[in-house]
Motif scaffolding. Sequence first.
Motif, mmCIF file in Angstrom:
data_model
loop_
_atom_site.group_PDB
_atom_site.id
_atom_site.type_symbol
_atom_site.label_atom_id
_atom_site.label_comp_id
_atom_site.label_asym_id
_atom_site.label_seq_id
_atom_site.Cartn_x
_atom_site.Cartn_y
_atom_site.Cartn_z
ATOM 1 N N GLY A 4 -0.496 -2.677 10.418
ATOM 2 C CA GLY A 4 -0.595 -3.067 9.012
ATOM 3 C C GLY A 4 -1.988 -2.859 8.461
ATOM 4 O O GLY A 4 -2.175 -2.319 7.352
ATOM 5 N N ILE A 5 -2.991 -3.260 9.247
ATOM 6 C CA ILE A 5 -4.397 -3.100 8.832
ATOM 7 C C ILE A 5 -4.756 -1.622 8.719
ATOM 8 O O ILE A 5 -5.489 -1.217 7.806
ATOM 9 N N PHE A 6 -4.249 -0.796 9.632
ATOM 10 C CA PHE A 6 -4.509 0.654 9.574
ATOM 11 C C PHE A 6 -4.060 1.234 8.227
ATOM 12 O O PHE A 6 -4.770 2.034 7.619
ATOM 13 N N VAL A 7 -2.875 0.820 7.769
ATOM 14 C CA VAL A 7 -2.342 1.347 6.504
ATOM 15 C C VAL A 7 -3.149 0.823 5.314
ATOM 16 O O VAL A 7 -3.535 1.598 4.421
ATOM 17 N N VAL A 66 -7.262 9.253 15.868
ATOM 18 C CA VAL A 66 -8.108 8.133 16.269
ATOM 19 C C VAL A 66 -7.326 6.831 16.427
ATOM 20 O O VAL A 66 -7.515 6.092 17.398
ATOM 21 N N ASN A 67 -6.412 6.529 15.494
ATOM 22 C CA ASN A 67 -5.665 5.270 15.563
ATOM 23 C C ASN A 67 -4.699 5.244 16.744
ATOM 24 O O ASN A 67 -4.529 4.211 17.400
ATOM 25 N N ILE A 78 1.262 8.434 5.055
ATOM 26 C CA ILE A 78 1.413 7.113 5.679
ATOM 27 C C ILE A 78 1.366 7.239 7.198
ATOM 28 O O ILE A 78 0.749 6.422 7.886
ATOM 29 N N VAL A 79 2.020 8.283 7.716
ATOM 30 C CA VAL A 79 2.012 8.533 9.170
ATOM 31 C C VAL A 79 0.572 8.779 9.645
ATOM 32 O O VAL A 79 0.158 8.291 10.698
ATOM 33 N N SER A 82 0.844 -1.215 0.000
ATOM 34 C CA SER A 82 0.000 0.000 0.000
ATOM 35 C C SER A 82 0.874 1.257 0.000
ATOM 36 O O SER A 82 0.547 2.246 -0.674
ATOM 37 N N TYR A 83 1.985 1.211 0.732
ATOM 38 C CA TYR A 83 2.921 2.344 0.789
ATOM 39 C C TYR A 83 3.453 2.673 -0.613
ATOM 40 O O TYR A 83 3.435 3.829 -1.046
#
Length: 481
Positions: free
Chosen positions: A297-300, A65-66, A52-53, A37-38
């Motif tokens: 990983g899921i967040f990204v 939120v994360n 990405i951050v 994804s990056y």
Amino acid sequence: MLVSSIILLSCFIGVIILIVTEKLNRAIAALIGAVISYFVLIFLEGEEFNSIVILLFGSSEDDYVNLHSLILIISMMIIVLICHEAGVFQFLAIKLIIFSKGKPIRLLIINCTITVMISSVLNNILTVIILIPLTITISRILNTNPAPYILTQAILVNIGGTIFSISSIPNILITTYAKISFIEFFMNVGFISIIVFAFTVIFFIFIYKNELNIPEENSRILKEFNVWNFVQNKELLFESIFALIILIILFILIPPSFITPDIIALIISLVLVVISRLDPKELISKIDFELIFYLLGIFVITGALELIGLTEMLGNFLLQISGSDQLTQIILILWVSAFLSSSIDNIPITKVLIPVVGSMSQGNSANTDKTLFYSLAIGANWGDNLTPMGDNILVMNIAEQNKRPISFKQFFKLGFITTLYQLLIVSIILITIFHLMNGILIWIIIFLVITSLSLLSQKGPERIRKILDKIITKFRNKIIG
């Protein structure tokens, strides 16, 4: 954009397949997906590293939120680890089991209650690791079949996961994103969960009442149990119980706008580490870092799907299906999230559906907006029981290791029927909330049908009683046979 969408969607599906088939560790699979994804976002979409951050930790626009979710999860892990070391959950479980006095139905009800109480604080895996071996040990002492108790516990773990906003990771992700307070969540989702829990226990008693037999001479053994034999450190036990009570009181009393729940949990966890005098290095080594890396990983991955507009497209599609009717939207989210999480880990499903629900809620009232998220929390947590996948495999493994095997087919039949039954009850409750008279009418019809069948089976003509008894026996055997 089209190429990026295809790559990212394929990446998400690939990660899910790797996790479901257990071909690769879930954290590694998620991190590989995050790296893909990056590259898509940086080199194909021209995004900067700052994006990405933001995907990892959130931004000032969404109140980070994360990051708040991660702090809350890690803090709760530390609190639960110390409580587990103190024997809080084992102490509570054995106390309540002794209270059953070896009465089969009372033992089933207490077992169910223990499961929901403990899983409202612990995660599902820890709950079954504590309770299933304990249940098997008790069943051996009482010389009774443990299968009904194991199966009902495994199913009710997910009900406990929707009592509080801290009871499961999907809840934490949802409440942090939608800014739902601890008390708001409990008064809506938690209260519905308690109602459905009561209906589920009644259903279990109906299914298993002829299977629950405990010899009277064995039930006397429970009186000889000394619960304190299971506690190594009384002082730590009381400190842990006190910390849990204070935590819940602070969650209720302190508004998130003043101090966010993650900071409250962090403070309590640090105080508990200090007063417990346990080795901090040992505690840190027991933190589930695999889960943390998996979440990052899921967040990204899911953030990338949202960034290129795929989640908005899914939201628009669901809106087209449900139309403008708010009740239909809420029930649709309930059932869609449940069936998606039946075979796919509920964390990525929740993370994908959160922005979908957010886009669907635009233009709705504030109450309806939050009800959509409440519906998502219930569906994402409870759908896990539709199939014996995920955490339920652990239940079957523990039972098999203790020479009390539970078959895939046995779990699937009870889990699938029970979950459909639970989702139908929630749907009727939602109908009652939005259309009071229609809801009351449905409840009256259900009550009249059940009452009529009960009277006919007990006082009706012998021919009808035999037919009903045959149908009920066949239904029971289909589920537990």
